[in-house]
Each structure stands twice: as C-alpha cells, then as structure tokens.
Enzyme design. Structure first.
Site, PDB file in Angstrom:
ATOM      1  CG  MET A  21      -1.905  -1.214   1.116  1.00 16.69           C
ATOM      2  SD  MET A  21      -3.468  -0.967   1.955  1.00 16.69           S
ATOM      3  CE  MET A  21      -2.923  -0.844   3.628  1.00 16.69           C
ATOM      4  N   GLY A  22       2.144   1.067  -0.396  1.00 18.34           N
ATOM      5  CA  GLY A  22       3.045   2.211  -0.513  1.00 18.34           C
ATOM      6  C   GLY A  22       3.605   2.673   0.813  1.00 18.34           C
ATOM      7  CG  HIS A  41       7.178  -2.149   2.067  1.00 19.08           C
ATOM      8  ND1 HIS A  41       6.887  -0.986   2.742  1.00 19.08           N
ATOM      9  CD2 HIS A  41       6.029  -2.871   2.059  1.00 19.08           C
ATOM     10  CE1 HIS A  41       5.621  -0.999   3.113  1.00 19.08           C
ATOM     11  NE2 HIS A  41       5.074  -2.129   2.731  1.00 19.08           N
ATOM     12  CG  ASP A  61       0.236  -7.346   7.851  1.00 19.70           C
ATOM     13  OD1 ASP A  61      -0.553  -6.733   8.572  1.00 19.70           O
ATOM     14  OD2 ASP A  61       1.198  -6.798   7.266  1.00 19.70           O
TER      15      ASP A  61
HETATM   16  O1  PAF Z   1      -0.357  -5.842   3.541  1.00 26.75           O
HETATM   17  C1  PAF Z   1      -0.727  -4.899   2.803  1.00 26.75           C
HETATM   18  O2  PAF Z   1      -0.028  -3.910   2.622  1.00 26.75           O
HETATM   19  C2  PAF Z   1      -2.083  -4.964   2.124  1.00 26.75           C
HETATM   20  O3  PAF Z   1      -3.011  -5.599   2.933  1.00 26.75           O
HETATM   21  C3  PAF Z   1      -2.022  -5.623   0.734  1.00 26.75           C
HETATM   22  C4  PAF Z   1      -1.597  -7.065   0.803  1.00 26.75           C
HETATM   23  C5  PAF Z   1      -1.068  -4.846  -0.159  1.00 26.75           C
HETATM   24  C6  PAF Z   1      -3.403  -5.577   0.078  1.00 26.75           C
HETATM   25  O4  PAF Z   1      -3.875  -4.283  -0.080  1.00 26.75           O
END
Ligand code: PAF
Length: 278
Positions: free
Chosen positions: A30-31, A37, A150
């Site tokens: 989600m940026g 990341h 997550d």
């Molecule tokens: O983990 C995230 O950033 C979001 O839930 C994802 C997997 C990009 C879906 O929008």
C-alpha cells in the site's frame, strides 16, 4: 523501470514477460515503503526474473474512514526506492481504475477470519482478498511475497490460493525490525517522537513472554502480556491472543503446528500489530 497507472499497461508488461518466459515475483503493497518492504522486494527480485511491485492504498480493506484518510502516501519516494533496487514494474493505479465498478466479490474464510483482526475490522479480509486476487490475476506472478507481521493476512491469502487453485507460490518473509526492535510498518511514520520511543516496548514485552513461556502456561503468558500493556498508560491493548500457527484458533496448550502470539495495540492514535512465535 516502468510505472503503470492503468491495468492495460500492466497487462501488456506481463504479456511481454510471459513471451520471454520470465518468472514474475509480485510484491503487493500500500506504498509508503520502508526497509521492510525493500527487504521483501530484494528477495523477490533475487528469486524471480522480474519484479512487479504494486502500490495501492486499497480503500475497501479499511473499515475506518479516518484510518484510510490518514494512511501515509508518498508515491514519488516509493518510485525512487524501487528504482534503486532495480524493480521492473511499479503498478500504481487509482481507486477509480481498480474499482471502476462497485466490487462485488464475496469471499469466505471460515474460522480463519473469525479471530484476531477479523472481528475488530469487519470486511477487512474481504477487501484484502478482493485486491490480492485481482493482482494475482493481472500480474500472472509465479510468486508473491508477504511479511509475517500480518500473520493472519498470510493465512487468508494462502486459503484464497487454495480455494481458487491459483497457480502462485506464497512466500512468507520474516518480520523486518528497526534496530530497537519495532516491527517496520508504514503506520510507524504517524507516531510522534515520544510515542516512537515507547513503541519498541511491544517487541520487548513479546520477547520476554517467549522467555517466560518455558515455565508458564499459555493463560499465564496471556495474563502477563495483557498486564504489561495495561500498566503502561500510553498503550491501549485491543487484543493479545495465543493461537495455533496454522488454524489461528486460540489455544491453551502447545500445538504440533506451533503457537503464535498476536497483538494489536493502540499507541498515540496509531494501531500497531506484532507477533511472537512460541
Ligand atoms: O499488507 C498490505 O499492505 C495490504 O493488505 C495488501 C496485501 C497490499 C493488500 O492491499
């Protein structure tokens, strides 16, 4: 690196990759990208011929309007960071592009979605599954990379892949932590400097609970963790639960699948999550 704002642009990149027999790694985000990341992106790039990174703040997975509005966005910086690690394609569509029509997908994940984040965030996993399923279809990726912070999201995505027989490998990546132990998260940017100083306590409490777990029952660990958060006024604990590592159902004694402690806690108006394996 190509930046695609339209689904058709992404589809033609994917078509080219497929014609060249290239394996595709997908990193859905989600940026507001951070070191966590980037570690996933680097791994995906190493394990595949090409890397597609999606940057999309998915409105339908937010059940809280304020959370959606306040979610950090910085596409220019995201693009720069991805360029530096040699990402091949950034897919950064608008909400109008992705949801030109009202999404109607309905998913069911049974008991997996009835625990932890599920009851706290109604509709969240349906929103996640909707976008992830679409991204899997558009990217035709061989592998998709998700961070273990997550934890429940990974279980849901794996179940999505199983239910719809999607030919993709889900790669679970260990949590990336700042040097003081705080799990990296785009939401950390919203913490005040004072709150940022306190935030590593989350990992500290969980690590201590793992040490204590050698001599304590799961109910005692649960009480310990709850008590540690409650005695610190800055934190507002939403839940702490010890669950079976596979079924995600709360357990009171060790399971052959392993046990994971999952926490969601508010600090300075920011909701943070973390996990601890036992
Ligand atoms: O983990 C995230 O950033 C979001 O839930 C994802 C997997 C990009 C879906 O929008």
């Amino acid at each position: 690196m190509q930046v695609c704002r339209k689904i058709d642009e992404l589809l033609s990149c994917v078509e080219q990759f497929k014609q060249q027999n290239k394996t595709i790694g997908l990193l859905p985000t989600m940026g507001a990208l951070h070191e966590g990341h980037l570690s996933l992106a680097k791994r995906a790039k190493k394990e595949n011929d090409v890397l597609i990174c999606s940057v999309f703040v998915n409105p339908i997975q937010f059940n809280n309007k304020e959370d959606l509005e306040k979610y950090p966005r910085d596409l220019d910086s995201d693009i720069k960071m991805l360029e530096e690690i040699d990402c091949d394609v950034v897919f950064a569509p608008s909400a109008e592009e992705v949801y030109a029509e009202e999404p109607t997908e309905t998913y069911s994940f049974g008991a997996l979605e009835q625990v932890l984040e599920g009851p706290q965030r109604p509709g969240h996993f349906n929103g996640v599954a909707t976008i992830v399923h679409r991204l899997f279809k558009w990217s035709k990726a061989d592998r998709a990379y998700f961070g273990e912070k997550d934890y429940q999201q990974i279980a849901i995505v794996k179940d999505l892949v199983r239910q719809y027989q999607i030919p993709i490998e889900i790669v679970e990546c260990p949590i990336f932590r700042d040097p003081d132990g705080l799990a990296t998260s785009s939401r950390n940017r919203r913490l005040s400097p004072e709150a940022r100083k306190i935030a590593p306590k989350i990992h500290e409490i969980l690590t201590k609970s793992a040490e204590l777990s050698h001599n304590m029952s799961y109910s005692q660990i649960k009480s310990y963790v709850e008590c540690e958060f409650k005695m610190r006024k800055a934190f507002d604990l939403e839940y702490f639960e010890i669950v079976d590592a596979k079924t995600l159902q709360p357990i009171r004694r060790p399971s052959e699948n392993g046990a994971v402690g999952c926490v969601a806690v508010w600090l300075d108006g920011v909701r943070l999550i973390d996990i601890q394996k036992y």
